[in-house]
Design an enzyme around this catalytic site. Structure first.
Site, short mmCIF file in Angstrom:
data_model
loop_
_atom_site.label_atom_id
_atom_site.label_comp_id
_atom_site.label_asym_id
_atom_site.label_seq_id
_atom_site.Cartn_x
_atom_site.Cartn_y
_atom_site.Cartn_z
N LYS A 150 0.85 -1.20 0.00
CA LYS A 150 0.00 0.00 0.00
C LYS A 150 0.88 1.26 0.00
O LYS A 150 0.61 2.22 -0.72
CB LYS A 150 -0.92 0.00 1.23
CG LYS A 150 -2.03 -1.04 1.19
CD LYS A 150 -2.79 -1.07 2.51
CE LYS A 150 -3.82 -2.19 2.53
NZ LYS A 150 -4.54 -2.26 3.83
N ALA A 166 -1.44 0.49 6.80
CA ALA A 166 -1.71 -0.56 7.79
C ALA A 166 -2.54 -1.66 7.15
O ALA A 166 -3.18 -1.45 6.12
CB ALA A 166 -2.46 0.03 8.98
N ASP A 167 -2.53 -2.82 7.78
CA ASP A 167 -3.40 -3.90 7.34
C ASP A 167 -3.74 -4.78 8.54
O ASP A 167 -2.96 -4.86 9.49
CB ASP A 167 -2.74 -4.75 6.24
CG ASP A 167 -3.76 -5.62 5.54
OD1 ASP A 167 -4.51 -5.08 4.71
OD2 ASP A 167 -3.84 -6.83 5.83
N THR A 168 -4.89 -5.41 8.47
CA THR A 168 -5.36 -6.25 9.58
C THR A 168 -5.97 -7.53 9.03
O THR A 168 -6.69 -7.49 8.03
CB THR A 168 -6.44 -5.50 10.40
OG1 THR A 168 -5.93 -4.22 10.78
CG2 THR A 168 -6.82 -6.28 11.65
N SER A 227 -0.75 -4.74 11.19
CA SER A 227 0.55 -4.13 10.91
C SER A 227 0.40 -2.62 10.79
O SER A 227 -0.67 -2.10 10.47
CB SER A 227 1.12 -4.67 9.60
OG SER A 227 0.27 -4.31 8.51
#
Length: 204
Positions: A58, A84-86, A121
């Site tokens: 991203k 960010a990522d989840t 993250s």
């Protein structure tokens, strides 16, 4: 909370409402850009590796779209880009956003009377220097029994299709059935405050 005036500008590389709210709660002003990447094209076996790879992808996508040359250097302040990522991990299986009503129902029914882990993250990229710092955090969420009519309402509302694992902890329909959170609630919501602050310091 009064807005902090940090010695840097912030771009939040996310369209997530929860992430916007968390960053605002932390007292920061920011602008928003979205990456619009094909997340399904990036695969890793471990959830920690996957969320890091997605947050970095991203960041790469947004950096490529930014003006080069004078665009960012017209003033003296550093600009930090947050991505960010989840994902949710349930019985060892990585769950991203549900892609169908059937999958969303299966996801939420699975959590009923059970528990799941959330791995999130955060990657901070210094757009002036190119320095990038990242990390991940995790939390466990334990649920009470979730009635079928609540699951129906969540699916009808459509919100479950926008969040990892179909799990929106802070939703008024979900919240009464959360028994306990082991770890930080903001990690579950998509942006760990402690990790973000730490990475801001490291990336400057």
């Amino acid at each position: 909370m009064p807005t902090k005036k940090p010695p840097f500008k912030i771009i939040l590389g996310s369209s997530s409402k929860a992430r916007r709210e968390i960053l605002s709660e932390m007292g920061y002003e920011f602008t928003i850009m979205t990456a619009d990447i094909d997340e399904k094209s990036i695969r890793r076996e471990k959830p920690e590796d996957l969320v890091m790879a997605l947050a970095e992808a991203k960041a790469d996508a947004i950096v490529q779209r930014l003006p080069t040359g004078g665009g960012l250097e017209e003033d003296d302040s550093t600009t930090l880009l947050i991505t960010a990522d989840t994902v949710v991990v349930y019985r060892g299986i990585i769950r991203e956003k549900p892609t169908s009503e059937k999958e969303a129902r299966e996801f939420i029914k699975g959590y009923s009377g059970s528990h799941a882990a959330v791995v999130g993250s955060v990657v901070v990229t210094n757009l002036a220097t190119g320095k990038r710092c990242g990390g991940w955090d995790s939390a466990e969420v334990y649920f009470l029994e979730i009635p079928d009519e609540v699951i129906d309402s969540l699916i009808d509302e459509g919100i479950t299709f926008n969040v990892a694992g179909g799990l929106m902890l802070e939703h008024p329909l979900t919240l009464p059935f959360v028994d306990a959170v082991v770890g930080s609630t903001d990690t579950v919501m998509g942006l760990s405050k402690a990790l973000t602050e730490k990475l801001f310091l490291e990336a400057q």
